[in-house]
Design a protein around this motif. Structure first.
Motif, PDB file in Angstrom:
ATOM      1  N   GLU A  15      -2.839  -1.747  -2.866  1.00 61.69           N
ATOM      2  CA  GLU A  15      -1.834  -0.807  -2.362  1.00 61.69           C
ATOM      3  C   GLU A  15      -2.500   0.220  -1.448  1.00 61.69           C
ATOM      4  O   GLU A  15      -1.953   0.583  -0.400  1.00 61.69           O
TER       5      GLU A  15
ATOM      6  N   HIS B 251      -1.467   0.827   2.352  1.00 61.07           N
ATOM      7  CA  HIS B 251      -1.124   2.157   2.869  1.00 61.07           C
ATOM      8  C   HIS B 251      -1.927   2.447   4.128  1.00 61.07           C
ATOM      9  O   HIS B 251      -1.390   2.929   5.125  1.00 61.07           O
TER      10      HIS B 251
ATOM     11  N   HIS C 299       0.880   2.405   6.612  1.00 59.86           N
ATOM     12  CA  HIS C 299       1.620   3.662   6.449  1.00 59.86           C
ATOM     13  C   HIS C 299       0.868   4.930   6.844  1.00 59.86           C
ATOM     14  O   HIS C 299       1.488   5.958   7.046  1.00 59.86           O
TER      15      HIS C 299
ATOM     16  N   ASP D 275       8.487   6.941   0.530  1.00 59.16           N
ATOM     17  CA  ASP D 275       8.793   5.743  -0.247  1.00 59.16           C
ATOM     18  C   ASP D 275      10.208   5.867  -0.805  1.00 59.16           C
ATOM     19  O   ASP D 275      10.427   6.299  -1.933  1.00 59.16           O
TER      20      ASP D 275
END
Ligand code: FAD
Ligand code: NAI
Length: 475
Positions: A65, A69, A73, A401
């Motif tokens: 994750e 990210h 992101h 999110d």
């Protein structure tokens, strides 16, 4: 010379080690036998959960994750990452360290609570006056005698017929947690919990992941509104699914695996992948236990037969966790272990099977407790439903999110909460409030009237409760 204890626990996973600690806390002379070996042949307490289950999977989910990210992101926050790369060996080493910390933690807890630990295999030898004789074979051979025995020998992965696990190309959960390099093409059989979690790990790191599922629909055990929401998110992320398949021949070669299957339209298809995870459920594990030596009853699927209180057919023999009926979850095993230890000590141990939460640690996370809308409809129970999307929650927006929602189901007449279903950020943490509420038989109005910190994701739970009465404030 045999060694005598009040309680002998066979198996040191979450069911067994927790039962042993609780029994020792209650003043019982307690031994725990566990045969799991680390890579140096030493003990590795914690069972499937710690060694090849809950803990390492969550370590890899976190690493992958973080990678996702950074890749997808960070830019939204104005953070530029140049030449992003993943060093799988380091990621796996970190995971192994996390596992070892947990193994060592349990050994420490045994010392602290004066649980005597035997590293080796425990087998029933015979019934003796005053209990049972249990042999330990392994690092040291021992004979133990105890009036009370708790069987907590756990479960093992189920293989596809004709496709044994080689842990190189055809992987169980064990191999799936130590693939040495990101596979270009990864196949997953079974879109259950392991398939989704491990498929997500390797998809985030760059694998092209195809999941083949026998059933016609996605996550049938979950509330279908939540399942649909999660499915949309997984498809957007790039996971590929085929439902209603019938898997045929699986051929594993040196470089890859080919999976022949029939799709839901009846067409014959072959999937070529570099590695294949088979996650089609787990089977109870009693190999080496020698249940027949004392007449311990197993059912036709190999589970130890127990009643509601985890009593087997033999006086003084109990069984808990994955080796008995019920969901194969670490916290269910732990609750049963505590309850059995307390019953042995003459207390009233209790497990509420209606409030065991389920969590799938994908992104978005999926968590629920209690009944789904489909179950309530099937039971003909009158209910009111309220839901609230994370899109309308300030903290979720700040986190970046906003996928998902909280949904609450309450009895139409009494307003008692019957189920809470969450898909979205930190659903694993948010579900605890719902579990507590249901344990205390709270109504949706109770949650709606409780002050929740702002801004927090938990406000979505409060808003879902308000929505049951059609009076959400922020949506
Ligand atoms: P186990 O953990 O299987 O432990 C049994 C132990 O007994 C093992 O160490 C075994 O070697 C030992 N043993 C067996 N026979 C003998 C014998 N004869 N003598 C001595 N020792 C013996 N659950 C969750 O709640 N949350 C999660 O996030 C989660 N993630 C998971 C991820 C994966 C990939 C997998 C595979 C499972 C996951 N689970 C999760 C399920 C969870 O791991 C199990 O429900 C849990 O470990 C069951 O505990 P247990 O004590 O019954 O058995
Ligand atoms: P599962 O029971 O969750 O899912 C298995 C899936 O495989 C089902 O959807 C089933 O329909 C499908 N299937 C079965 N046979 C098939 C076949 N021949 N071809 C195609 N699909 C087939 O089992 P899984 O994922 O192996 O996990 C085992 C258990 O481990 C879980 O049920 C859960 O109890 C536990 N676990 C819990 C986790 C958590 O709590 N987060 C994480 C991982 C595992």
């Amino acid at each position: 010379m045999s060694k005598t204890f009040d309680v002998v626990v066979i198996g040191g996973g979450p069911g067994g080690y927790i039962a042993a600690i609780r029994a020792a806390q209650l003043g019982l002379a307690t031994a725990c036998i566990d045969d799991w070996k680390n890579d140096k042949g030493g003990p590795a307490l914690g069972g499937t959960c710690t060694n090849v289950g809950c803990i390492p999977s969550k370590a890899l989910l976190q690493s992958s994750e973080n990678y996702e990210h950074a890749a997808r992101h960070f830019g939204d926050h104005g953070i530029a990452v140049k030449e992003l790369s993943i060093d799988v060996a380091t990621m796996l080493r970190r995971k192994n360290t996390v596992v070892k910390q947990n193994n060592d933690g349990i050994l420490y807890l045994f010392k602290k609570n004066k649980v005597t630990f035997f590293h080796g295999r425990g087998s029933f030898a015979k019934a003796v006056d005053g209990g049972y004789e249990v042999s330990v074979t392994g690092t040291a051979a021992e004979t133990l005698v105890a009036r009370q025995v708790i069987v907590a020998t756990g479960s093992a992965p189920r293989a596809l017929p004709g496709a044994p696990f080689d842990e190189d190309r055809v992987l169980s959960n064990d191999g799936a947690l130590r693939i040495p390099a990101v596979p270009a093409r990864l196949g997953v059989i079974g879109s259950g919990v392991i398939g989704l979690e491990m498929g997500s790990v390797w998809r985030r790191l760059g694998a092209d992941v195809t999941v083949l599922e026998a059933l016609p629909s996605f996550l049938g055990a979950a509330d279908q509104q939540v399942a649909k929401e999660a499915y949309k998110a997984f498809i957007k992320q790039g996971l590929k699914f085929e439902f209603g398949v019938k898997v045929g021949e699986v051929k594993a070669g040196k470089k890859g695996v080919s999976v022949a299957y029939t799709n839901d339209k009846g067409a014959a298809v072959t999937l070529e992948v570099d590695r294949l995870i088979v996650s089609i459920g787990r089977v109870p594990h009693t190999a080496g236990l020698q249940p027949e030596a004392v007449g311990l009853k197993l059912d036709d699927r190999g589970f130890v037969v127990v009643d509601e209180q985890c009593r087997t057919n033999l006086p003084g023999v109990w069984a808990v966790g994955d080796v008995v009926r019920g969901p194969m979850l670490a916290h269910k095993a732990e609750e049963e272990g505590v309850a059995v230890a307390e019953r042995i000590a003459g207390q009233h141990g209790h497990v509420n099977f209606n409030t065991i939460p389920w969590v799938i640690y994908t992104s978005p996370e999926i968590a629920w407790v209690g009944q789904t809308e489909e179950q309530l409809k099937a039971a003909g129970r009158a209910y009111r439903a309220g839901s609230f999307p994370f899109m309308a929650n300030g903290r979720a927006r700040a986190l970046g999110d906003t996928t998902g929602l909280v949904k609450m189901l309450a009895d139409a007449a009494t307003d008692e909460i019957l189920g809470v279903h969450i898909v979205g950020p930190y659903a694993s943490e948010l579900i605890s409030e719902a579990v507590v509420a249901m344990e205390f038989k709270a109504s949706s109005e109770d949650i709606a009237r409780i002050c929740h910190a702002h801004p927090s994701l938990s406000e979505a739970t409060k808003e879902a409760a308000l929505a049951v009465d059609k009076r959400a404030l922020n949506f």
